[in-house]
Write a protein that holds these residues in place. Structure first.
Motif, PDB file in Angstrom:
ATOM      1  N   UNK A  91      33.201  15.971 -33.314  1.00 48.26           N
ATOM      2  CA  UNK A  91      34.402  16.813 -33.180  1.00 48.26           C
ATOM      3  C   UNK A  91      34.741  17.477 -34.517  1.00 48.26           C
ATOM      4  N   UNK A  92      34.629  16.732 -35.591  1.00 43.65           N
ATOM      5  CA  UNK A  92      34.911  17.286 -36.915  1.00 43.65           C
ATOM      6  C   UNK A  92      33.881  18.347 -37.293  1.00 43.65           C
ATOM      7  N   UNK A  93      32.635  18.111 -36.925  1.00 42.00           N
ATOM      8  CA  UNK A  93      31.580  19.071 -37.224  1.00 42.00           C
ATOM      9  C   UNK A  93      31.809  20.388 -36.486  1.00 42.00           C
ATOM     10  N   UNK A  94      32.243  20.290 -35.236  1.00 44.00           N
ATOM     11  CA  UNK A  94      32.480  21.494 -34.426  1.00 44.00           C
ATOM     12  C   UNK A  94      33.657  22.278 -34.981  1.00 44.00           C
ATOM     13  N   UNK A  95      34.761  21.563 -35.284  1.00 42.17           N
ATOM     14  CA  UNK A  95      35.936  22.211 -35.838  1.00 42.17           C
ATOM     15  C   UNK A  95      36.475  23.326 -34.954  1.00 42.17           C
ATOM     16  N   UNK A  96      36.776  24.459 -35.576  1.00 42.15           N
ATOM     17  CA  UNK A  96      37.331  25.603 -34.845  1.00 42.15           C
ATOM     18  C   UNK A  96      36.251  26.574 -34.358  1.00 42.15           C
ATOM     19  N   UNK A  97      35.007  26.257 -34.617  1.00 44.23           N
ATOM     20  CA  UNK A  97      33.941  27.198 -34.249  1.00 44.23           C
ATOM     21  C   UNK A  97      33.693  27.248 -32.746  1.00 44.23           C
ATOM     22  N   UNK A  98      33.948  26.155 -32.052  1.00 47.70           N
ATOM     23  CA  UNK A  98      33.742  26.095 -30.595  1.00 47.70           C
ATOM     24  C   UNK A  98      34.896  25.307 -29.981  1.00 47.70           C
TER      25      UNK A  98
ATOM     26  N   UNK B 267      34.996  17.103 -26.541  1.00 47.27           N
ATOM     27  CA  UNK B 267      34.704  15.906 -27.325  1.00 47.27           C
ATOM     28  C   UNK B 267      35.949  15.048 -27.499  1.00 47.27           C
ATOM     29  N   UNK B 268      37.053  15.723 -27.704  1.00 43.49           N
ATOM     30  CA  UNK B 268      38.302  14.982 -27.922  1.00 43.49           C
ATOM     31  C   UNK B 268      38.791  14.306 -26.656  1.00 43.49           C
ATOM     32  N   UNK B 269      38.657  14.978 -25.521  1.00 48.35           N
ATOM     33  CA  UNK B 269      39.220  14.467 -24.267  1.00 48.35           C
ATOM     34  C   UNK B 269      38.162  13.891 -23.324  1.00 48.35           C
ATOM     35  N   UNK B 270      36.956  13.654 -23.828  1.00 48.52           N
ATOM     36  CA  UNK B 270      35.896  13.143 -22.972  1.00 48.52           C
ATOM     37  C   UNK B 270      36.247  11.809 -22.334  1.00 48.52           C
TER      38      UNK B 270
END
Length: 430
Positions: A382-389, A396-399
């Protein structure tokens, strides 16, 4: 009622035995790895809250006074910060054994006590639900082995597994026509953590008056028994000041943010949709959370109004109550997810036996994977994705929250009008 057992060919039995052995080995490795990490923990993690609440109460103080808990920790030079204590007063009785012990010794002892309670949960489910079929031990073992929330509970020093064991044992005994014993066990669970009271409501819905009454009597007796540790003023403080704050997110001054990654509850979603400037839920989020909780409980009561026709439906109804307990509180973190263990077991067993349509296996398998997945790995991604997607970040956060909803749908189908039953000739029918 006893369901038809699932007859497994020799090949499948061999595979099942191998899976069972691998699951046991994996669980032992995971617990051993977490034990190694826990030995480096100096401050007792979340367990310190229970430990110092018991000490403060023993010395005549208010265990719900966070300042007093931190003062006790400072005096022993163990930690600077202690989470507030917000469990019912009788919970202090279960921690009385820690009084002659140091924090680190108590925390390490609790680690292994917690593991014993995890195994007890598995044992009760196996003994209670074994008529569901020969695949049940394998399903149960794999579920326990893959659930990262179990070693997480050990590491955090949390109380979910002892309470879950008491709840399952109480429900099982009540179904064996030992309602007084079952009610007493559930009453103890409710006095350790308030949320299992939903199971008392489930009993009332089914007309289990004796079991419900026994749970209430146990609660009263434990309330009286704890008076030497928590007098009338302390108990009044809990029921008038601490308990009412649960609905707003004010867990006796808990400073953990509601929107912390890994909060898997409905109020968390509403909190991010309607944020509050200060701590706790906004008025809108609080109101919508209360309405959602009422709708879930009322809908569950209506859907299960006719009672379970067989053991499969009974297990599904028990699992549904456990899932609702996860979805409606303000805080539902990783260690709480052990309460979804019965739901995973009963739905997986239903898929293996063909008691639900085959396509149910796809979402339920995905839900199992997300439920059991290591939270730290999801958080890193989730941190890697950030605001890009944004959509991927949200997924990822709500899985795990989505996994709970899928499991809820599965247990509702199994426990209500849509369940598939076996008839005398062995053919499934709706």
């Amino acid at each position: 009622m006893r369901d038809k057992r699932l007859e497994l060919p020799a090949m499948r039995r061999t595979v099942g035995l191998l899976l069972l052995l691998l699951a046991v080995a994996w669980h032992a490795w995971a617990v051993g790895d977490q034990w190694t990490k826990s030995r480096r923990v100096r401050g007792g993690s979340d367990f310190a809250s229970y430990y110092y609440a018991t000490r403060v109460a023993w010395e005549g103080g208010n265990p719900y006074d966070k300042t007093a808990l931190e003062a006790a920790a400072h005096q022993e030079e163990t930690r600077r910060f202690v989470h507030p204590f917000f469990y019912p007063p009788p919970y202090l009785l279960t921690m009385a054994w820690t009084l002659p012990l140091e924090l680190r010794t108590s925390y390490r002892a609790w680690f292994w006590l917690d593991e014993l309670f995890a195994l007890l949960c598995a044992l009760v489910l196996w003994r209670w639900w074994r008529p569901l079929g020969g695949a049940l031990p394998v399903v149960l073992a794999v579920a326990v082995a893959t659930l990262t929330a179990i070693p997480n509970n050990h590491m955090m020093g949390q109380v979910n597994l002892p309470v879950l064991a008491l709840v399952l044992a109480g429900l099982w005994q009540a179904e064996r026509d030992r309602e007084a014993l079952g009610g007493a066990l559930l009453g103890v669970a409710c006095m350790m953590k308030m949320s299992p009271v939903l199971f008392v409501g489930w009993w009332l819905l089914r007309g289990r008056w004796k079991a419900a009454a026994a749970a209430c009597v146990a609660g009263v007796l434990l309330t009286l028994a704890v008076l030497p540790l928590a007098g009338p003023a302390v108990q009044l403080h809990f029921y008038t000041q601490v308990l009412p704050g649960f609905g707003s997110g004010d867990y006796n001054g808990l400073l953990v943010p509601i929107d912390l990654f890994g909060n898997h509850s409905i109020p968390d979603l509403l909190n991010r949709a309607f944020p509050e400037q200060g701590p706790g839920l906004s008025w809108t989020a609080r109101t919508l959370s209360a309405m959602t909780a009422l709708a879930l409980v009322a809908g569950m009561a209506w859907w299960f109004r006719k009672g379970p026709p067989d053991l499969q439906a009974l297990g599904a109804q028990v699992s549904t109550v456990g899932l609702v307990m996860l979805l409606v509180p303000v805080y539902t973190y990783e260690h709480h997810l052990v309460w979804a263990l019965p739901a995973v077991v009963v739905t997986a067993a239903a898929v293996v036996q063909g008691r639900v349509r085959w396509w149910w296996g796809i979402p339920l398998a995905a839900a199992w994977l997300l439920w059991a997945f290591e939270l730290s790995t999801l958080k890193s991604a989730w941190k890697e994705v950030g605001d890009t997607a944004p959509l991927l970040a949200f997924a990822l956060r709500e899985g795990k929250f989505a996994a709970l909803l899928v499991l809820l749908a599965g247990t509702a189908v199994l426990g209500g009008a849509g369940a598939v039953r076996y008839v005398d000739n062995g053919e499934p029918t709706t």
